[in-house]
Write an enzyme that holds these catalytic residues in place. Structure first.
Site, PDB file in Angstrom:
ATOM      1  N   GLY A   1       0.603   3.706  -6.858  1.00  0.00           N
ATOM      2  CA  GLY A   1      -0.451   2.709  -7.099  1.00  0.00           C
ATOM      3  C   GLY A   1       0.103   1.334  -7.420  1.00  0.00           C
ATOM      4  O   GLY A   1       1.160   1.198  -8.032  1.00  0.00           O
TER       5      GLY A   1
ATOM      6  N   GLY B   1       2.455  -0.556   2.183  1.00  0.00           N
ATOM      7  CA  GLY B   1       1.277  -0.400   1.332  1.00  0.00           C
ATOM      8  C   GLY B   1       0.177   0.366   2.040  1.00  0.00           C
ATOM      9  O   GLY B   1      -0.766  -0.231   2.568  1.00  0.00           O
TER      10      GLY B   1
ATOM     11  N   ASP C   1       5.077   3.478   1.281  1.00  0.00           N
ATOM     12  CA  ASP C   1       4.324   3.332   0.024  1.00  0.00           C
ATOM     13  C   ASP C   1       4.936   4.278  -0.997  1.00  0.00           C
ATOM     14  O   ASP C   1       5.230   5.427  -0.671  1.00  0.00           O
ATOM     15  CB  ASP C   1       2.848   3.690   0.255  1.00  0.00           C
ATOM     16  CG  ASP C   1       1.929   3.185  -0.854  1.00  0.00           C
ATOM     17  OD1 ASP C   1       2.266   3.390  -2.046  1.00  0.00           O
ATOM     18  OD2 ASP C   1       0.880   2.607  -0.534  1.00  0.00           O
TER      19      ASP C   1
ATOM     20  N   HIS D   1       0.721  -7.008  -4.850  1.00  0.00           N
ATOM     21  CA  HIS D   1       0.203  -8.362  -4.685  1.00  0.00           C
ATOM     22  C   HIS D   1       0.748  -9.340  -5.729  1.00  0.00           C
ATOM     23  O   HIS D   1       0.230 -10.443  -5.867  1.00  0.00           O
ATOM     24  CB  HIS D   1      -1.328  -8.338  -4.717  1.00  0.00           C
ATOM     25  CG  HIS D   1      -1.923  -7.825  -3.426  1.00  0.00           C
ATOM     26  ND1 HIS D   1      -1.243  -6.970  -2.589  1.00  0.00           N
ATOM     27  CD2 HIS D   1      -3.112  -8.047  -2.819  1.00  0.00           C
ATOM     28  CE1 HIS D   1      -2.001  -6.694  -1.530  1.00  0.00           C
ATOM     29  NE2 HIS D   1      -3.144  -7.340  -1.655  1.00  0.00           N
TER      30      HIS D   1
ATOM     31  N   HIS E   1      -2.408  -9.000   4.692  1.00  0.00           N
ATOM     32  CA  HIS E   1      -3.781  -8.803   4.206  1.00  0.00           C
ATOM     33  C   HIS E   1      -4.023  -9.541   2.894  1.00  0.00           C
ATOM     34  O   HIS E   1      -3.094  -9.812   2.150  1.00  0.00           O
ATOM     35  CB  HIS E   1      -4.057  -7.303   3.989  1.00  0.00           C
ATOM     36  CG  HIS E   1      -5.522  -6.993   3.832  1.00  0.00           C
ATOM     37  ND1 HIS E   1      -5.992  -6.072   2.919  1.00  0.00           N
ATOM     38  CD2 HIS E   1      -6.610  -7.490   4.470  1.00  0.00           C
ATOM     39  CE1 HIS E   1      -7.319  -6.010   3.024  1.00  0.00           C
ATOM     40  NE2 HIS E   1      -7.715  -6.865   3.955  1.00  0.00           N
ATOM     41  N   ASP E   2      -5.291  -9.815   2.651  1.00  0.00           N
ATOM     42  CA  ASP E   2      -5.770 -10.417   1.400  1.00  0.00           C
ATOM     43  C   ASP E   2      -5.383 -11.890   1.252  1.00  0.00           C
ATOM     44  O   ASP E   2      -4.850 -12.303   0.213  1.00  0.00           O
ATOM     45  CB  ASP E   2      -5.299  -9.605   0.179  1.00  0.00           C
ATOM     46  CG  ASP E   2      -5.821  -8.179   0.204  1.00  0.00           C
ATOM     47  OD1 ASP E   2      -7.037  -8.005   0.434  1.00  0.00           O
ATOM     48  OD2 ASP E   2      -5.022  -7.241   0.028  1.00  0.00           O
TER      49      ASP E   2
ATOM     50  N   PHE F   1      -9.345  -0.609   0.575  1.00  0.00           N
ATOM     51  CA  PHE F   1      -9.888  -1.945   0.374  1.00  0.00           C
ATOM     52  C   PHE F   1      -9.658  -2.770   1.632  1.00  0.00           C
ATOM     53  O   PHE F   1      -8.753  -3.603   1.680  1.00  0.00           O
ATOM     54  CB  PHE F   1      -9.223  -2.601  -0.843  1.00  0.00           C
ATOM     55  CG  PHE F   1      -9.151  -1.673  -2.035  1.00  0.00           C
ATOM     56  CD1 PHE F   1     -10.244  -1.541  -2.886  1.00  0.00           C
ATOM     57  CD2 PHE F   1      -8.016  -0.921  -2.284  1.00  0.00           C
ATOM     58  CE1 PHE F   1     -10.201  -0.681  -3.973  1.00  0.00           C
ATOM     59  CE2 PHE F   1      -7.960  -0.053  -3.375  1.00  0.00           C
ATOM     60  CZ  PHE F   1      -9.053   0.062  -4.218  1.00  0.00           C
TER      61      PHE F   1
HETATM   62 MG    MG Z   1      -5.085  -5.237   0.996  1.00  0.00          MG
END
Ligand code: MG
Length: 219
Positions: A83, A54, A79, A152, A177-178, A28
């Site tokens: 998931g 991650g 990681d 997140h 990120h994000d 993503f």
């Molecule tokens: Mg991300």
């Protein structure tokens, strides 16, 4: 200074084959963000190892790894590979191909290894298959770059920042990120962590790329 360009930006382009591997990898991240990571990693890896929190299937790891490889550095991919919340069964980003029925759990480490191998990045990458909570107390090497893209939830995102950001060397890069300024477009934990880093006074803001924020630890 906000909007400052990364000094190492030049005319070099990322290895086109690896870029294609990254494009095809599950994950993503927009390619524009990935290319920015590549540039930032090239700068950060000159100072010390680049830690990615991650990695999932390695899309962003390939961009980072290519930057790291160019300067002879090391990429560390942390990681647990079980998931994130949104990857679990019944959740919106669940991928059945990554489900290990034998242990009834997600497992993305095989996909990561495969992608790193195809991209030619196995030789300068270390995989840490565990959580921040387990890995951070054992880790002593100062970092040239930290990329936070793990869980997140507020707890996970702040936990990653608290565990790792102090390890960044002066001049080291912090990327997150994000980042979604509008809560209707995405979760607020990553941008909350970004704002926390800015408020600490320890970082200067660099130019963001889409939802990828970047800062540099002051010297
Ligand atoms: Mg991300």
């Amino acid at each position: 200074m906000a909007g400052e360009k990364v000094e190492s930006l030049g005319t070099r382009e990322m290895d086109p084959f690896a870029r294609e591997v990254a494009r095809k990898a599950k994950g993503f991240m927009a390619e524009e963000e990935g290319l920015r990571l590549y540039e930032l990693a090239r700068e950060g890896a000159r100072l010390g190892p680049v830690l990615e929190v991650g990695s999932y299937c390695g899309k962003s790891s390939i961009f980072l790894g290519c930057g790291v490889r160019e300067v002879g550095g090391r990429l560390v991919c942390l990681d647990h590979h079980r998931g994130s919340e949104e990857n679990q069964q019944g959740q919106p980003w669940h991928d059945e191909e990554l489900w290990d029925e034998k242990v009834h759990a997600m497992d993305s480490v095989g996909e990561l290894r495969r992608n790193l191998r195809i991209a030619g990045l196995e030789g300068n990458t270390v995989l840490l298959v565990t959580t921040t909570e387990v890995a951070a107390p054992l880790w002593t090497a100062p970092l040239g770059m930290l990329f936070i893209d793990g869980g997140h939830t507020f707890r996970a995102a702040h936990g990653d920042y608290e565990a790792w950001s102090d390890r960044l060397l002066p001049g080291g890069i912090l990327a997150i990120h994000d980042l979604f300024p509008d809560p209707d477009e995405g979760g607020q934990a990553p941008i909350e962590v970004y704002r926390r880093a800015v408020a600490s006074g320890e970082f200067e803001e660099l130019e963001p790329t889409l939802t990828l924020g970047a800062l540099r630890r002051k010297k």
